[in-house]
Design an enzyme around this catalytic site. Structure first.
Site, PDB file in Angstrom:
ATOM      1  N   GLN A  95       5.063   1.242   0.569  1.00  0.00           N
ATOM      2  CA  GLN A  95       4.310   0.370  -0.330  1.00  0.00           C
ATOM      3  C   GLN A  95       4.458   0.890  -1.756  1.00  0.00           C
ATOM      4  O   GLN A  95       4.207   2.065  -2.032  1.00  0.00           O
ATOM      5  CB  GLN A  95       2.829   0.318   0.063  1.00  0.00           C
ATOM      6  CG  GLN A  95       2.025  -0.671  -0.763  1.00  0.00           C
ATOM      7  CD  GLN A  95       0.561  -0.759  -0.327  1.00  0.00           C
ATOM      8  OE1 GLN A  95       0.060   0.082   0.423  1.00  0.00           O
ATOM      9  NE2 GLN A  95      -0.119  -1.787  -0.802  1.00  0.00           N
ATOM     10  N   HIS A 101       0.545  -7.351   0.470  1.00  0.00           N
ATOM     11  CA  HIS A 101       1.540  -8.417   0.441  1.00  0.00           C
ATOM     12  C   HIS A 101       2.422  -8.308   1.668  1.00  0.00           C
ATOM     13  O   HIS A 101       2.556  -7.249   2.257  1.00  0.00           O
ATOM     14  CB  HIS A 101       2.375  -8.390  -0.838  1.00  0.00           C
ATOM     15  CG  HIS A 101       3.087  -7.109  -1.110  1.00  0.00           C
ATOM     16  ND1 HIS A 101       2.440  -5.958  -1.526  1.00  0.00           N
ATOM     17  CD2 HIS A 101       4.395  -6.782  -1.008  1.00  0.00           C
ATOM     18  CE1 HIS A 101       3.328  -4.997  -1.688  1.00  0.00           C
ATOM     19  NE2 HIS A 101       4.523  -5.461  -1.368  1.00  0.00           N
TER      20      HIS A 101
END
Length: 139
Positions: A95, A101
């Site tokens: 990430q 997301h």
């Protein structure tokens, strides 16, 4: 629940222009600016959640149906040969933007990507110990 310093909050809420593929009250789906393959898109919630650990269950429940809808549409329109859904949590898992997301990555024969996990071996004892750590002694 927005973070004024979060670039994905700004994109999801239309403050920064994007190449939007889909939008509703909860999400914006955009093309990734650094795509792994043609059609690589991101599902961005309009509210800020750092990662999977923080996202509200009601919002999380809407992600997979949207991912399916977009995967079908992207595959049909671009003629993909397969599809990866990817969602990373924390730096160790890849990430880089700390706003939940999901990556929608269409796959094509000879796309030069290697997004497949390397399976490792585990003994029965190791698997049993992991299961016990997660669920306890209950069956």
């Amino acid at each position: 629940m927005r973070d004024e310093n979060c670039i994905f909050c700004k994109i999801a809420n239309g403050e920064i222009p994007s190449r939007t593929l889909y939008e509703d009250n909860d999400f914006r789906v955009i093309l990734d600016l650094a795509p792994a393959t043609k059609g690589h898109a991101l599902i961005l919630p309009k509210n800020h959640y750092k990662n999977l650990y923080e996202i509200e269950e009601e919002t999380a429940a809407k992600v997979m149906p949207l991912a399916k809808k977009m995967a079908v549409e992207i595959t049909q329109k671009l003629g993909g040969d397969g599809f990866n859904l990817m969602q990373n949590n924390n730096e160790i898992a890849g990430q880089t933007v700390f706003h939940f997301h999901m990556h929608l990555i269409p796959r094509y024969n000879n796309d030069n990507q290697n997004l497949v996990m390397k399976p490792q071996q585990a003994t029965d004892e190791e698997l049993d110990a992991v299961r016990e750590a997660i669920v306890g002694n209950g069956k």
